[in-house]
Scaffold this motif. Structure first.
Motif, PDB file in Angstrom:
ATOM      1  N   ARG A  32       0.856  -1.206  -0.083  1.00 23.42           N
ATOM      2  CA  ARG A  32      -0.306  -0.075  -0.020  1.00 23.42           C
ATOM      3  C   ARG A  32       1.115   1.304  -0.187  1.00 23.42           C
ATOM      4  N   THR A  33       0.378   2.568  -0.259  1.00 27.59           N
ATOM      5  CA  THR A  33       1.389   3.849  -0.471  1.00 27.59           C
ATOM      6  C   THR A  33       0.624   4.789   0.021  1.00 27.59           C
ATOM      7  N   GLY A  34       0.851   6.074   0.125  1.00 27.10           N
ATOM      8  CA  GLY A  34       0.287   6.690   0.382  1.00 27.10           C
ATOM      9  C   GLY A  34       0.012   6.933   1.842  1.00 27.10           C
ATOM     10  N   GLN A  35      -0.611   7.824   2.699  1.00 29.74           N
ATOM     11  CA  GLN A  35      -0.658   7.399   4.521  1.00 29.74           C
ATOM     12  C   GLN A  35      -1.146   7.040   4.715  1.00 29.74           C
ATOM     13  N   GLN A  36      -0.553   6.244   5.685  1.00 32.77           N
ATOM     14  CA  GLN A  36      -0.995   5.452   5.917  1.00 32.77           C
ATOM     15  C   GLN A  36      -0.636   5.051   8.170  1.00 32.77           C
ATOM     16  N   THR A  37      -1.006   4.200   8.401  1.00 29.60           N
ATOM     17  CA  THR A  37      -1.183   4.180  10.205  1.00 29.60           C
ATOM     18  C   THR A  37       0.001   3.437  10.459  1.00 29.60           C
ATOM     19  N   ASP A  38       0.560   3.717  11.347  1.00 27.90           N
ATOM     20  CA  ASP A  38       1.993   2.699  12.099  1.00 27.90           C
ATOM     21  C   ASP A  38       0.955   1.503  11.885  1.00 27.90           C
ATOM     22  N   TYR A  39      -0.202   0.795  12.524  1.00 29.94           N
ATOM     23  CA  TYR A  39      -0.629  -0.738  11.666  1.00 29.94           C
ATOM     24  C   TYR A  39      -0.666  -1.341  10.439  1.00 29.94           C
ATOM     25  N   MET A  40      -0.367  -0.626   9.484  1.00 33.05           N
ATOM     26  CA  MET A  40      -1.246  -0.891   8.558  1.00 33.05           C
ATOM     27  C   MET A  40       0.556  -0.225   7.550  1.00 33.05           C
ATOM     28  N   LYS A  41       1.979   0.290   7.934  1.00 38.15           N
ATOM     29  CA  LYS A  41       2.920  -0.247   7.544  1.00 38.15           C
ATOM     30  C   LYS A  41       3.142  -1.885   8.493  1.00 38.15           C
ATOM     31  N   GLU A  42       2.810  -2.044   9.605  1.00 39.15           N
ATOM     32  CA  GLU A  42       2.906  -3.063  10.324  1.00 39.15           C
ATOM     33  C   GLU A  42       2.860  -4.359   9.249  1.00 39.15           C
ATOM     34  N   ARG A  43       1.340  -4.066   8.679  1.00 37.09           N
ATOM     35  CA  ARG A  43       0.076  -5.410   7.949  1.00 37.09           C
ATOM     36  C   ARG A  43       0.194  -5.398   6.929  1.00 37.09           C
ATOM     37  N   CYS A  44       0.278  -4.161   6.048  1.00 35.25           N
ATOM     38  CA  CYS A  44       0.397  -4.507   5.102  1.00 35.25           C
ATOM     39  C   CYS A  44       1.479  -4.193   4.446  1.00 35.25           C
ATOM     40  N   VAL A  45       1.615  -5.736   3.965  1.00 33.16           N
ATOM     41  CA  VAL A  45       3.307  -6.482   4.048  1.00 33.16           C
ATOM     42  C   VAL A  45       2.807  -7.732   3.064  1.00 33.16           C
ATOM     43  N   LEU A  46       4.212  -7.943   2.277  1.00 28.90           N
ATOM     44  CA  LEU A  46       4.209  -9.188   1.312  1.00 28.90           C
ATOM     45  C   LEU A  46       5.167  -9.774   1.532  1.00 28.90           C
ATOM     46  N   ASP A  47       5.702 -10.992   1.693  1.00 29.94           N
ATOM     47  CA  ASP A  47       6.573 -11.807   0.592  1.00 29.94           C
ATOM     48  C   ASP A  47       6.346 -11.889  -0.432  1.00 29.94           C
ATOM     49  N   VAL A  48       7.843 -11.953  -1.070  1.00 29.65           N
ATOM     50  CA  VAL A  48       7.876 -12.749  -2.519  1.00 29.65           C
ATOM     51  C   VAL A  48       9.280 -13.627  -2.622  1.00 29.65           C
ATOM     52  N   TYR A  49       8.547 -15.184  -2.789  1.00 30.58           N
ATOM     53  CA  TYR A  49       9.180 -16.030  -3.343  1.00 30.58           C
ATOM     54  C   TYR A  49       9.332 -16.310  -4.591  1.00 30.58           C
ATOM     55  N   TYR A  50      10.076 -16.069  -5.752  1.00 30.11           N
ATOM     56  CA  TYR A  50      10.864 -16.698  -7.226  1.00 30.11           C
ATOM     57  C   TYR A  50      12.070 -16.901  -7.522  1.00 30.11           C
ATOM     58  N   PRO A  51      12.055 -17.780  -8.865  1.00 26.80           N
ATOM     59  CA  PRO A  51      12.977 -18.136  -8.944  1.00 26.80           C
ATOM     60  C   PRO A  51      14.037 -17.386  -9.532  1.00 26.80           C
ATOM     61  N   GLU A  52      14.926 -17.269  -9.452  1.00 30.37           N
ATOM     62  CA  GLU A  52      15.739 -15.841 -10.406  1.00 30.37           C
ATOM     63  C   GLU A  52      16.032 -16.363 -12.101  1.00 30.37           C
ATOM     64  N   LYS A  53      16.066 -15.711 -12.684  1.00 30.72           N
ATOM     65  CA  LYS A  53      15.286 -15.544 -14.667  1.00 30.72           C
ATOM     66  C   LYS A  53      14.391 -16.150 -14.475  1.00 30.72           C
ATOM     67  N   ALA A  54      13.529 -15.933 -13.843  1.00 32.29           N
ATOM     68  CA  ALA A  54      11.885 -16.620 -13.963  1.00 32.29           C
ATOM     69  C   ALA A  54      11.771 -15.405 -15.442  1.00 32.29           C
ATOM     70  N   LYS A  55      10.255 -15.950 -16.122  1.00 29.24           N
ATOM     71  CA  LYS A  55       9.732 -15.671 -17.192  1.00 29.24           C
ATOM     72  C   LYS A  55       8.661 -16.024 -17.456  1.00 29.24           C
ATOM     73  N   GLY A  56       7.741 -14.979 -17.523  1.00 30.26           N
ATOM     74  CA  GLY A  56       6.453 -15.393 -17.765  1.00 30.26           C
ATOM     75  C   GLY A  56       5.860 -16.989 -17.121  1.00 30.26           C
ATOM     76  N   LEU A  57       6.227 -16.459 -15.754  1.00 28.11           N
ATOM     77  CA  LEU A  57       5.614 -17.623 -14.834  1.00 28.11           C
ATOM     78  C   LEU A  57       4.746 -17.117 -14.220  1.00 28.11           C
ATOM     79  N   PRO A  58       3.590 -18.657 -13.378  1.00 31.33           N
ATOM     80  CA  PRO A  58       2.505 -18.395 -12.626  1.00 31.33           C
ATOM     81  C   PRO A  58       2.632 -17.829 -11.547  1.00 31.33           C
ATOM     82  N   VAL A  59       2.008 -16.816 -11.388  1.00 35.23           N
ATOM     83  CA  VAL A  59       1.737 -15.457  -9.536  1.00 35.23           C
ATOM     84  C   VAL A  59       1.170 -16.138  -8.739  1.00 35.23           C
ATOM     85  N   ILE A  60       1.244 -17.030  -8.041  1.00 32.28           N
ATOM     86  CA  ILE A  60      -0.165 -17.594  -6.593  1.00 32.28           C
ATOM     87  C   ILE A  60      -0.388 -16.125  -5.555  1.00 32.28           C
TER      88      ILE A  60
END
Length: 266
Positions: A32-60
């Protein structure tokens, strides 16, 4: 025949090559971008797991469970080294926030996936949304009720498929609790996936545990959702009841079924 033998060997080697690829994980990416509360900064995050040199792969895009009151993001072990990109998202929790804050967060995470998938080698035509329990509810809500992604100028029908694991099809019990409605009082309002059945939705794969082992009629809710989707003319709704599995352990076989469907579509 030599060429055929070589091709057979190559085909047998491809899964191993995919598993041998180097995978990376980028943690706590703000979606999320823009003005956020501290709680939003804490919780509105994600982890990305991906293979190196990937191209055109499905995203879950994966949403954890926990009744919308607990739980934390993690990359499911069953989705690792599968030649797919996984984005595991946190979202704000009740009672620190109330409905629809967590639905808005789920939509923001999926919008971020559409906007940034290509940076990790993902194909925006192959973005899948999935989650277990509360995460399945969020998956169903943002996939069926188009208003949430529309705020980001994204048509929910761009989602390649929805994979809710043991979702609530009626209004989620935490949403009902926030409104003073008892846990066992069934309610279908604008915050129920059932309220938003439509013929033009993305393909919908509903997975539940055994009906006698699931929690609070969860199989029957999914069966009703599947029936209503079919009655309104949706051609790609699929319901799976996983014998021998309850609410907590039904994700394990569901991951296998989901990956099988995704790999069919590639």
């Amino acid at each position: 025949m030599k060429h055929l033998a070589f091709l057979l060997l190559l085909c047998l080697a491809l899964p191993a090559l995919a598993q041998d690829a180097v995978y990376k994980e980028q943690k706590n990416v703000a979606y999320r971008t823009g003005q956020q509360t501290d709680y939003m900064k804490e919780r509105c995050v994600l982890d990305v797991y991906y293979p190196e040199k990937a191209k055109g792969l499905p995203v879950i895009v994966w949403f954890h469970g926990g009744g919308i009151t607990g739980g934390n993001k993690s990359i499911p072990e069953e989705l690792k080294k599968q030649n797919v990109i996984v984005m595991a998202a946190n979202y704000r929790l009740s009672p620190k926030v109330s409905c629809p804050a967590y639905i808005e967060d789920a939509a923001a995470a999926v919008a971020w996936a559409f906007q940034h998938a290509a940076e990790y080698g993902g194909d925006t035509a192959q973005i899948y949304v999935a989650g277990h329990s509360a995460g399945g509810y969020l998956t169903s809500m943002i996939g069926l009720d188009k208003q949430w992604l529309a705020k980001y100028n994204i048509d929910a029908n761009r989602i390649a498929a929805l994979f809710p694991f043991s979702t609530q099809a009626i209004t989620h019990f935490t949403v009902r609790k926030e409104k003073g409605i008892p846990e066992k009082q069934p309610t279908i309002d604008a915050f129920a996936p059932l309220y938003h059945v439509r013929a033009d939705a993305p393909p919908l794969y509903l997975y539940t545990g055994n009906r006698d082992m699931e929690m609070l009629g969860r199989y029957e809710e999914n069966a009703y959702l599947a029936r209503m989707m079919q009655l309104v003319g949706h051609k790609q709704t699929y319901l799976y009841e996983l014998d021998g599995y309850g609410h907590g352990d039904m994700p394990k076989p569901s991951f296998y079924l989901m990956l099988k469907e995704i790999k069919k579509k590639k």
